[in-house]
Design an enzyme around this catalytic site. Structure first.
Site: not given
Ligand code: ZN
Length: 185
Positions: A45, A50, A98, A141, A144
């Site tokens: 993911g 990110q 992650c 996710e 995030h």
């Molecule tokens: Zn992550």
């Protein structure tokens, strides 16, 4: 195109991401690039923050986990402007990692089911419920997009114990086997 993945410590990972409109420029290309970036880093993911884009966009392909978690077979999806409507079921622990926090894996407790409203890659609105590993990936996710990483869900003691390793990541002393971007470089 592979895009560098932002490392823990970068301010974009702490920001609440903003929804996008269906005329967002070059959206399909961005989605393609996010999948490419995720696959290159062996992730399941990737959330837009990110890659230093503070927008509510997630790509997921959980197929790599389907041997252990059959529900992830064929689970390849794009989530635009997702909104969690409900989380339900038992709390389950799973050892998460992650791409923004290389080499750290910790048990994180999450509910086993999640109900989500979102737009797919064609900007069609959907409401759907996910369970098991599908839910787990989405919840990770989704965090995030809310400016959280899985480290934020650990006990203060665990976080204290990880302090040195986290600061090494933030300072670029520790990196993944893929291209990364650091706050302090
Ligand atoms: Zn992550």
């Amino acid at each position: 195109m592979i895009i560098p993945i932002v490392a823990f410590g970068h301010p974009v990972l702490k920001k609440k991401a903003l929804p996008i409109e269906n005329n967002y420029p070059d959206l399909q290309e961005l989605i393609t690039n996010m999948f490419e970036t995720m696959y290159a880093a062996n992730g399941v993911g990737l959330a837009a923050p990110q890659i230093d884009l503070s927008i509510r966009l997630i790509v997921i392909d959980g197929s790599a986990l389907s041997k252990d978690y059959p529900e992830t077979d064929g689970f390849k999806k794009v989530f635009i402007n997702p909104e969690i409507l409900e989380e339900s079921g038992e709390n389950r622990l799973y050892n998460e990692g992650c791409l923004s926090v290389p080499e750290i894996h910790e048990d994180v407790s999450r509910k086993e089911r999640v109900k989500l409203r979102y737009f797919d890659e064609t900007f069609a609105e959907r409401i759907e419920e996910f369970h098991g590993m599908r839910a787990r990936i989405i919840q990770h996710e989704y965090d995030h997009l809310e400016g959280k990483v899985f480290i934020d869900r650990l006990s203060p003691l665990r976080r204290t114990l990880l302090k040195k390793r986290l600061s090494d990541i933030a300072q670029g002393k520790k990196t993944g086997a893929y291209k990364m971007r650091f706050a302090k470089k």
